[in-house]
Design an enzyme around this catalytic site. Structure first.
Site, PDB file in Angstrom:
ATOM      1  CB  ALA A  12      -0.947  -0.014   1.208  1.00  0.00           C
ATOM      2  CE1 TYR A 153      -0.476  -9.033 -12.580  1.00  0.00           C
ATOM      3  CE2 TYR A 153      -2.053  -9.205 -14.380  1.00  0.00           C
ATOM      4  CZ  TYR A 153      -1.673  -8.663 -13.159  1.00  0.00           C
ATOM      5  OH  TYR A 153      -2.509  -7.762 -12.524  1.00  0.00           O
TER       6      TYR A 153
HETATM    7  N1  NAP Z   1      -2.714  -1.254 -12.488  1.00  0.00           N
HETATM    8  C1  NAP Z   1      -3.543  -2.021 -13.183  1.00  0.00           C
HETATM    9  O1  NAP Z   1      -3.948  -1.683 -14.304  1.00  0.00           O
HETATM   10  C2  NAP Z   1      -4.037  -3.325 -12.585  1.00  0.00           C
HETATM   11  C3  NAP Z   1      -4.990  -4.075 -13.315  1.00  0.00           C
HETATM   12  C4  NAP Z   1      -5.478  -5.260 -12.775  1.00  0.00           C
HETATM   13  C5  NAP Z   1      -5.016  -5.693 -11.533  1.00  0.00           C
HETATM   14  N2  NAP Z   1      -4.078  -4.951 -10.849  1.00  0.00           N
HETATM   15  C6  NAP Z   1      -3.634  -5.456  -9.545  1.00  0.00           C
HETATM   16  O2  NAP Z   1      -3.752  -4.433  -8.573  1.00  0.00           O
HETATM   17  C7  NAP Z   1      -2.758  -4.637  -7.554  1.00  0.00           C
HETATM   18  C8  NAP Z   1      -1.992  -3.342  -7.345  1.00  0.00           C
HETATM   19  O3  NAP Z   1      -1.403  -2.983  -8.580  1.00  0.00           O
HETATM   20  P1  NAP Z   1      -0.746  -1.544  -8.858  1.00  0.00           P
HETATM   21  O4  NAP Z   1      -1.120  -1.166 -10.230  1.00  0.00           O
HETATM   22  O5  NAP Z   1      -1.023  -0.620  -7.732  1.00  0.00           O
HETATM   23  O6  NAP Z   1       0.819  -1.965  -8.863  1.00  0.00           O
HETATM   24  P2  NAP Z   1       2.127  -1.120  -8.483  1.00  0.00           P
HETATM   25  O7  NAP Z   1       1.878   0.323  -8.646  1.00  0.00           O
HETATM   26  O8  NAP Z   1       3.225  -1.775  -9.226  1.00  0.00           O
HETATM   27  O9  NAP Z   1       2.284  -1.427  -6.912  1.00  0.00           O
HETATM   28  C9  NAP Z   1       2.539  -2.739  -6.496  1.00  0.00           C
HETATM   29  C10 NAP Z   1       2.640  -2.752  -4.987  1.00  0.00           C
HETATM   30  O10 NAP Z   1       2.895  -4.116  -4.585  1.00  0.00           O
HETATM   31  C11 NAP Z   1       4.001  -4.090  -3.702  1.00  0.00           C
HETATM   32  N3  NAP Z   1       4.741  -5.348  -3.640  1.00  0.00           N
HETATM   33  C12 NAP Z   1       5.304  -6.060  -4.636  1.00  0.00           C
HETATM   34  N4  NAP Z   1       5.939  -7.130  -4.138  1.00  0.00           N
HETATM   35  C13 NAP Z   1       5.782  -7.094  -2.787  1.00  0.00           C
HETATM   36  C14 NAP Z   1       6.197  -7.907  -1.700  1.00  0.00           C
HETATM   37  N5  NAP Z   1       6.948  -9.009  -1.887  1.00  0.00           N
HETATM   38  N6  NAP Z   1       5.821  -7.574  -0.429  1.00  0.00           N
HETATM   39  C15 NAP Z   1       5.076  -6.466  -0.218  1.00  0.00           C
HETATM   40  N7  NAP Z   1       4.663  -5.637  -1.192  1.00  0.00           N
HETATM   41  C16 NAP Z   1       5.012  -5.961  -2.465  1.00  0.00           C
HETATM   42  C17 NAP Z   1       4.882  -2.943  -4.194  1.00  0.00           C
HETATM   43  O11 NAP Z   1       5.815  -2.573  -3.187  1.00  0.00           O
HETATM   44  P3  NAP Z   1       7.262  -1.889  -3.548  1.00  0.00           P
HETATM   45  O12 NAP Z   1       7.007  -0.429  -3.734  1.00  0.00           O
HETATM   46  O13 NAP Z   1       8.086  -2.192  -2.333  1.00  0.00           O
HETATM   47  O14 NAP Z   1       7.758  -2.554  -4.797  1.00  0.00           O
HETATM   48  C18 NAP Z   1       3.802  -1.894  -4.450  1.00  0.00           C
HETATM   49  O15 NAP Z   1       3.418  -1.291  -3.244  1.00  0.00           O
HETATM   50  C19 NAP Z   1      -1.886  -5.796  -8.038  1.00  0.00           C
HETATM   51  O16 NAP Z   1      -2.289  -6.988  -7.403  1.00  0.00           O
HETATM   52  C20 NAP Z   1      -2.186  -5.859  -9.527  1.00  0.00           C
HETATM   53  O17 NAP Z   1      -1.967  -7.142 -10.071  1.00  0.00           O
HETATM   54  C21 NAP Z   1      -3.588  -3.786 -11.343  1.00  0.00           C
END
Ligand code: NAP
Length: 227
Positions: A12, A153
């Site tokens: 988050a 993914y």
């Molecule tokens: N964006 C889209 O269009 C989209 C579409 C469909 C689904 N989603 C889903 O929505 C969710 C959030 O996506 P987002 O777009 O916000 O991605 P993002 O901006 O890349 O953020 C990902 C988050 O996950 C954290 N993370 C990754 N590996 C981790 C670990 N081992 N332990 C703790 N935290 C970890 C990251 O932390 P760090 O900062 O430390 O790396 C970051 O806070 C994901 O599950 C993604 O698959 C996103």
């Protein structure tokens, strides 16, 4: 009435998870903002409100999960909403025939098995409050969407969907477990060309958190969608 509900959001410190925390606060939730780097969790929490509780959680570390569970039990005694949001996107656009198997393993670890392990650990705390688990999934993991590109993914989100369904059956009558796709939105993962805003992506997740809407379903845009 959601005024005193306690929600924990993983991953988050940025992106959708951060925005979910912001919107949950606006709905009167008490918010635990989890990030693998405690400093980043603190910085993110400071941007929102002094009431947000920053915690360290590397979702792939059993030790980190256990530390969080112990702290949560002692400090709060229970949990109303767990949002498994942390995720990675390791093979954008790559064909299944070319993606190294380690990318599949990494995606499974973060996007599926971590959500399972956190859910297992916190299940008793959620049961105490008749709480809910919300798994942030993707329509890219739906059966109809299993194209050969970005396959690591997709497979990890397919697995997360299966975990969601099985946990929902394990928790029937006690807790509600659902998956939600935020849509393609502008974050580091979604990229700058995504059609949706991060606010739109988060709002469908917060909508689910606001009240229990059954169990064992997959949602997008506040509508049930096919697995
Ligand atoms: N964006 C889209 O269009 C989209 C579409 C469909 C689904 N989603 C889903 O929505 C969710 C959030 O996506 P987002 O777009 O916000 O991605 P993002 O901006 O890349 O953020 C990902 C988050 O996950 C954290 N993370 C990754 N590996 C981790 C670990 N081992 N332990 C703790 N935290 C970890 C990251 O932390 P760090 O900062 O430390 O790396 C970051 O806070 C994901 O599950 C993604 O698959 C996103």
């Amino acid at each position: 009435m959601t005024a005193s509900k306690l929600a924990l959001v993983t991953g988050a410190n940025r992106g959708i998870g951060f925005e979910v925390c912001r919107q949950l606060l606006g709905k009167g939730f008490r918010v635990i903002l989890a990030a693998r780097d405690l400093e980043k969790a603190k910085q993110a929490a400071q941007q929102l409100s002094p009431e947000v509780i920053p915690v360290a959680l590397d979702v792939t570390s059993s030790e980190s999960i256990e530390q969080l569970r112990t702290w949560l039990e002692h400090q709060h005694g229970g949990l109303d909403v767990l949002i498994n949001n942390a995720g990675i996107y390791p093979d954008e656009g790559q064909n299944i025939l070319k993606v190294p198997v380690h990318a599949f393993r990494e995606a499974m670890e973060v996007n599926a098995f971590a959500a399972l392990e956190i859910s297992q650990a916190l299940f008793p705390l959620l049961e105490k409050r008749k709480g809910q688990i919300i798994n942030v999934s993707s329509e890219m993991g739906a059966w109809e969407d299993l194209h050969p590109s970005t396959s690591a993914y997709r497979l990890s989100k397919l697995a997360l969907n299966g975990i969601t369904l099985m946990l929902s059956r394990a928790g029937r009558g006690h807790i509600s477990v659902n998956a939600v796709c935020p849509g393609w939105v502008r974050t580091d993962m979604g990229g700058p060309d995504a059609p949706g805003s991060v606010q739109e992506g988060a709002s469908g997740i917060v909508w689910l958190a606001e009240q229990v809407r059954g169990t064992g379903s997959f949602y997008q845009n506040r509508q049930q969608i096919d697995w």
